[in-house]
Write an enzyme that holds these catalytic residues in place. Structure first.
Site, PDB file in Angstrom:
ATOM      1  CB  THR A  48      20.094  10.076 -36.694  1.00  5.61           C
ATOM      2  OG1 THR A  48      19.785  10.541 -37.782  1.00  5.61           O
ATOM      3  CG2 THR A  48      18.968   9.085 -36.099  1.00  5.61           C
ATOM      4  CB  CYS A  49      24.858  12.144 -37.767  1.00  7.25           C
ATOM      5  SG  CYS A  49      24.477  10.608 -38.573  1.00  7.25           S
ATOM      6  CG  ASN A  50      22.444  11.576 -41.937  1.00  7.65           C
ATOM      7  OD1 ASN A  50      23.333  12.739 -42.218  1.00  7.65           O
ATOM      8  ND2 ASN A  50      22.699  10.545 -42.408  1.00  7.65           N
ATOM      9  CD  GLU A 105      21.045   3.973 -42.461  1.00  2.05           C
ATOM     10  OE1 GLU A 105      21.768   3.062 -41.493  1.00  2.05           O
ATOM     11  OE2 GLU A 105      20.553   4.766 -42.022  1.00  2.05           O
ATOM     12  CD  GLN A 111      20.488   6.272 -36.034  1.00  6.81           C
ATOM     13  OE1 GLN A 111      20.011   6.291 -36.924  1.00  6.81           O
ATOM     14  NE2 GLN A 111      21.797   6.766 -35.708  1.00  6.81           N
ATOM     15  CB  ALA A 181      44.525   7.580 -40.903  1.00  8.45           C
ATOM     16  N   GLY A 182      42.635   8.939 -43.745  1.00  9.58           N
ATOM     17  CA  GLY A 182      41.549   9.778 -43.784  1.00  9.58           C
ATOM     18  C   GLY A 182      39.959   9.188 -43.708  1.00  9.58           C
ATOM     19  CB  ILE A 184      38.093   6.495 -47.838  1.00  6.03           C
ATOM     20  CG1 ILE A 184      36.766   7.547 -48.606  1.00  6.03           C
ATOM     21  CG2 ILE A 184      37.711   5.177 -48.364  1.00  6.03           C
ATOM     22  CD1 ILE A 184      37.102   7.530 -50.246  1.00  6.03           C
ATOM     23  N   GLY A 185      39.863   5.771 -45.476  1.00  2.50           N
ATOM     24  CA  GLY A 185      40.754   5.094 -44.880  1.00  2.50           C
ATOM     25  C   GLY A 185      40.138   4.442 -43.373  1.00  2.50           C
TER      26      GLY A 185
END
Length: 460
Positions: A48-50, A105, A111, A181-182, A184-185
């Protein structure tokens, strides 16, 4: 002893770039490379990504995993190596969400399901890893059903969306304007897109970025200079630009409220703040800032940590049951092989008896059936008590007793290795490798002959 071992590279010790550098090639390539190692009987890879995690069943687990770590070019200071018991506990904790960056989560459970299914379809799993991963998936579901570990908002972005839902009693039919649109946005916009809202508008200093996000989410892009014209129609405004000045001033909000009676919710998730604080004094305006959201997030994290204690208790209970299951499986393998050997003798001796009787009398179906039932009953009654004793020994963890029984009756003679050479490795060698195929055949034949001689010696 053949058990599970694992190596884990995760966010706890490794940076993203370190995890990426440790991952070479595609999943098929890594699985194939692992499974064709001489001492790997089963394997599963989780990516996974982590995290990057490798689980193997091998009699030489430590050396196998160390060699793969070296082959991957991963520094050992970012790797955790686990033995059988540690691997099982880690896997169950992982499925339960206790090893995630955000405790509880849900994504990790999906996954694990997908990557385990991938390995199973590739034919790299067997009884031992199947049992572990099926248990992990079951435990992950149980933890989420019996605790609140995945409930509530733990990020500022998700807390903003939940807060808006609470204030309005739902967002159905509402129009939402997201400014910024960062990172968090974008998270806020994606969370909003899953709700039954009327429309979502994305405003950003870089209009192209706003267009990309709006297109992805089925919303509308707005230039930052044009937000004043969209405020009158908005029910919720969530702003998080990080600009050094106010994006929404009191004067802009007053203009938007002119002739309007319904509530306007403003959520400021920026630091420094995007919305002038004095707008909170205006009628029909509710202003919430990042401090309000942080309280919600921290409250949820505290709740999840409490729920994690309940999850830990579930995991310990399930590990105990899993170990019993593994012990029973070992006994069941021995019992199955014992029955197979005795039944082979039963069938041979029954046929001898039928042939001898046929030499003197006419043997019909009834007589044959009686002999079959008789020998079947004798075998079952003779083996009933040994079966019970073997299962009890397994549940008590009496490995020595099981090993003695196995040797006395020749029930396991490096069976897993023979099966692996005979079936998996030989069948999966690439076409054209005739010499390798011949070598495998020769090795297998030699070992099988040795097994036959050993059985004959014991019977004599």
């Amino acid at each position: 002893m053949t058990e599970i071992s694992s190596m884990v590279i995760s966010h706890k010790k490794a940076k993203i770039e370190e995890m990426e550098s440790a991952w070479h090639g595609d999943l098929d390539g890594l699985l194939n490379n692992l499974y064709h190692h001489e001492y790997v009987y089963e394997c599963v890879v989780l990516k996974t990504c982590n995290r990057v995690e490798i689980y193997v069943v091998s009699p030489k687990s430590s050396s196998v995993l160390f060699s793969f770590a070296k082959e991957m070019g991963a520094s050992t200071h970012i790797i955790d190596f686990y033995g059988h018991d540690e691997s099982l506990e880690h896997l169950l904790r992982l499925a339960g969400g206790l090893e995630s960056m955000i405790v509880g989560e849900d994504q990790i459970l999906g996954q694990i399901k997908d990557l385990y299914a991938y390995s199973k379809k590739a034919g790299t799993t067997g009884k031992i890893l199947d049992t572990a991963f099926e248990k992990a998936i079951q435990v992950g579901k149980r933890i989420r059903n019996e605790t609140r570990i995945n409930k509530g908002s733990v990020s500022i972005g998700s807390a903003a969306v939940d807060l808006a839902e609470d204030i309005f009693g739902g967002l159905t039919g509402k129009s939402v304007l997201v400014i910024g649109a960062g990172e968090i946005g974008v998270l806020v916009a994606k969370a909003l897109a899953e709700k039954d809202i009327e429309a979502i508008y994305i405003a950003n200093r870089t209009f192209k970025k706003a267009e990309e996000i709006a297109y992805e989410l089925g919303g509308y892009a707005v230039r930052l200079d044009d937000i004043r014209g969209h405020l009158p129609d908005a029910d919720v405004v969530i702003s998080g630009t990080g600009a050094p000045h106010y994006i929404l001033t009191r004067e802009m909000i007053e203009e938007a409220l002119d002739g309007r009676e319904r509530k306007l919710l403003l959520i400021d998730i920026a630091n420094p703040r995007d919305i002038e604080e004095s707008v909170a004094e205006l009628e029909n305006v509710e202003l919430c800032n990042i401090d309000n959201l942080r309280v919600i997030s921290e409250r949820t994290l505290k709740m999840r940590k409490e729920e994690a204690k309940k999850a830990e208790a579930i995991i310990q209970e399930e590990i105990r049951l899993l170990n019993i299951q593994y012990k029973r499986q070992k006994a069941d393998r021995l019992i199955s092989e014992l029955y197979r050997q005795v039944y082979d003798v039963r069938v041979r001796e029954r046929e001898k008896a039928v042939n001898r009787l046929s030499a003197y009398h006419t043997i019909g179906e009834i007589e044959t059936e009686v002999l079959d039932d008789l020998t079947h009953s004798i075998v079952n009654k003779i083996l009933a008590e040994p079966t019970k004793v073997l299962r009890q020994a397994a549940e008590l963890g009496n490995e020595e007793f099981l090993d003695v029984v196995s040797r006395v009756f020749c029930l396991e003679k490096d069976k897993a290795k023979l099966e692996k050479i005979n079936q998996a490795k030989f069948e999966q060698i690439e076409p054209g490798c005739a010499k390798e195929q011949a070598a495998v055949k020769e090795q297998t034949a030699v070992k099988e002959q040795a097994v036959v001689k050993e059985q004959a010696a014991v019977k004599d």
